[in-house]
Design a protein around this motif. Structure first.
Motif, mmCIF file in Angstrom:
data_model
loop_
_atom_site.group_PDB
_atom_site.id
_atom_site.type_symbol
_atom_site.label_atom_id
_atom_site.label_comp_id
_atom_site.label_asym_id
_atom_site.label_seq_id
_atom_site.Cartn_x
_atom_site.Cartn_y
_atom_site.Cartn_z
ATOM 1 N N UNK A 170 0.815 -1.195 0.000
ATOM 2 C CA UNK A 170 0.000 0.000 0.000
ATOM 3 C C UNK A 170 0.857 1.257 0.000
ATOM 4 N N UNK A 171 0.195 2.370 0.215
ATOM 5 C CA UNK A 171 0.854 3.670 0.276
ATOM 6 C C UNK A 171 1.043 4.052 1.743
ATOM 7 N N UNK A 172 2.267 4.424 2.107
ATOM 8 C CA UNK A 172 2.558 4.778 3.491
ATOM 9 C C UNK A 172 3.514 5.959 3.505
ATOM 10 N N UNK A 173 3.423 6.786 4.523
ATOM 11 C CA UNK A 173 4.314 7.929 4.645
ATOM 12 C C UNK A 173 5.685 7.480 5.161
ATOM 13 N N UNK A 174 6.714 8.236 4.859
ATOM 14 C CA UNK A 174 8.044 7.922 5.416
ATOM 15 C C UNK A 174 7.980 7.807 6.939
ATOM 16 N N UNK A 175 8.656 6.784 7.444
ATOM 17 C CA UNK A 175 8.619 6.515 8.876
ATOM 18 C C UNK A 175 7.514 5.574 9.297
#
Length: 115
Positions: free
Chosen positions: A10-15
């Protein structure tokens, strides 16, 4: 016949974090080593992590300390827990097993790390 089905991308933010799963059909899952590979756009497929039938693990230097490979032999399932994700982890992730010289691959699951 062995089939591997990848999921969890999926799409995830950095960290951020994601957990990938690979469900294996067929028999004798527990006696074979399993791997996770990834392929980023324009790059060759690379080995990310390996787990032996006995549970020994190895990791690419780029993911050591952030990713954890594990397996549940009762469920015929392989996992990849990914933490502290970076944009450079963006890729299609594939589970893999070599059985008697025959390579089996999952269909891949897209991981995108972006703000």
């Amino acid at each position: 016949q062995v089939q591997l089905v990848d999921s969890g991308g999926g799409l995830v933010q950095p960290g951020g974090s994601l957990r990938l799963s690979c469900a294996a059909s067929g028999t004798f899952f527990s006696i074979y080593a399993m791997d996770w590979y990834r392929q980023a756009p324009g790059k060759q497929r690379e080995l990310v992590a390996t787990i032996s039938s006995g549970g020994r693990t190895n990791y690419a230097d780029s993911v050591k300390g952030r990713f954890t490979i594990s397996r549940d032999n009762a469920k015929n399932t392989l996992y990849l827990e990914m933490n502290s994700l970076k944009p450079e982890d963006t890729a299609v992730y594939y589970c893999h097993s070599n059985r008697g010289g025959v390579n089996y691959w999952g269909q891949g699951t897209q991981v995108t790390v972006s703000s």
